[in-house]
Design a protein around this motif. Structure first.
Motif: not given
Length: 127
Positions: A9-10, A15-20, A49-55, A74-77
């Motif tokens: 997760i980044l 988000i649209p920028q990283l998703l693209s 891979i996920a993209f999480q908004y953080d202002e 951070h990693l999800d197992f």
């Protein structure tokens, strides 16, 4: 016990920028999407891979420099059920991790801190 790395997760402000970028690079489809969180996933294996908004996200300095924002992820197992979740937590603790003071995912999602303080999660992943 079957522990798998499932998703990286980044955090970001756009988000649209990283998703693209990542969908263009990897050709992975979007598998989950809400306003503040979008996930993509490989068709060939179980990695995503996920993209999480953080202002308050501040891009890291590379290479790292004292006094500047350091790289953070951070990693999800994935585990199969609540019994494996308990086993995985116990094993992580024996190896030097600790359970994070604040939790957000209920009984099937536990946030922990590795020995260096990096957060990671064990998640009962049913799909």
């Amino acid at each position: 016990m079957n522990i798998k790395l499932k998703t990286v997760i980044l955090e970001c402000r756009d988000i649209p920028q990283l998703l693209s970028f990542y969908t263009g690079l990897l050709h992975w489809p979007v598998v989950f999407e809400i306003d503040t969180f979008v996930g993509i996933h490989s068709n060939q294996d179980e990695m995503g891979i996920a993209f999480q908004y953080d202002e308050n996200y501040i891009p890291p300095t590379w290479p790292s420099k004292p006094g500047h924002q350091q790289m953070m992820a951070h990693l999800d197992f994935a585990v199969d059920d609540k019994n494996e979740l308990k086993e995985a937590m116990e094993k992580a603790i024996k190896l030097g991790a600790k359970i994070a003071d604040e939790q957000y995912g209920g009984e099937e999602w536990v946030t922990m801190l590795d020995p260096a303080g990096h957060p990671f999660c064990f998640v009962v992943w049913n799909h």
